[in-house]
Design a protein around this motif. Structure first.
Motif, PDB file in Angstrom:
ATOM      1  N   SER A 172      42.861  43.156  43.826  1.00  0.00           N
ATOM      2  CA  SER A 172      42.813  41.852  44.479  1.00  0.00           C
ATOM      3  C   SER A 172      44.034  41.644  45.368  1.00  0.00           C
ATOM      4  CB  SER A 172      42.726  40.741  43.432  1.00  0.00           C
ATOM      5  OG  SER A 172      43.831  40.809  42.549  1.00  0.00           O
ATOM      6  N   SER A 180      37.868  37.206  45.903  1.00  0.00           N
ATOM      7  CA  SER A 180      39.280  37.376  46.267  1.00  0.00           C
ATOM      8  C   SER A 180      40.151  37.806  45.094  1.00  0.00           C
ATOM      9  CB  SER A 180      39.825  36.074  46.863  1.00  0.00           C
ATOM     10  OG  SER A 180      39.756  35.033  45.914  1.00  0.00           O
ATOM     11  N   ASN A 213      38.382  39.245  52.360  1.00  0.00           N
ATOM     12  CA  ASN A 213      38.079  38.209  51.372  1.00  0.00           C
ATOM     13  C   ASN A 213      37.295  37.039  51.981  1.00  0.00           C
ATOM     14  OD1 ASN A 213      39.350  39.648  49.335  1.00  0.00           O
ATOM     15  ND2 ASN A 213      41.304  38.569  49.576  1.00  0.00           N
ATOM     16  N   SER A 227      33.857  38.225  51.749  1.00  0.00           N
ATOM     17  CA  SER A 227      33.468  38.775  50.441  1.00  0.00           C
ATOM     18  C   SER A 227      32.871  40.171  50.597  1.00  0.00           C
ATOM     19  CB  SER A 227      32.471  37.853  49.721  1.00  0.00           C
ATOM     20  OG  SER A 227      33.067  36.616  49.427  1.00  0.00           O
TER      21      SER A 227
END
Length: 118
Positions: free
Chosen positions: A53, A30, A73, A76
């Motif tokens: 990010s 993240s 996020n 992933s």
């Protein structure tokens, strides 16, 4: 250790679409910057798209308006949606992760081949 596993490459007709995926592990996804690069034999690896990010994106001029990078996020995973593919998009596509929260080190996936069938 850090692992980036790409999927979704293949053979596509001119004007077609593909979505590449890259599942990351071993990093704090993240807060890592992610990107997609590509490389043709005999050429240098070039940036295709990147996402910070915070979700900011940038693209190579050659793919603007056709490709879109996104990230999930919770999974992933970073994606590259490729539309209106052209013969010049043929290349091996690599996922990258930059450990921006620690040492700025770059990590790479093994690559996935995208081929325009023209």
């Amino acid at each position: 250790q850090v692992q980036l596993v790409e999927s979704g490459g293949g053979l596509v007709q001119p004007g077609g679409s593909l979505r590449l995926s890259c599942a990351a592990s071993g990093i704090i996804f993240s807060i890592s910057a992610m990107g997609w690069y590509r490389q043709d034999p005999g050429k240098e690896r070039e940036l295709v798209a990147a996402i910070s990010s915070g979700g900011s994106t940038n693209y190579a001029d050659s793919v603007k308006g056709r490709f879109a990078i996104s990230r999930d996020n919770a999974k992933s995973t970073v994606y590259l949606q490729m539309n209106s593919l052209k013969p010049e998009d043929t290349a091996v596509y690599y996922c990258s992760a930059r450990r921006t929260y620690y040492d700025q080190r770059d990590f790479w996936g093994q690559g996935t081949q995208v081929t325009d069938s023209a």
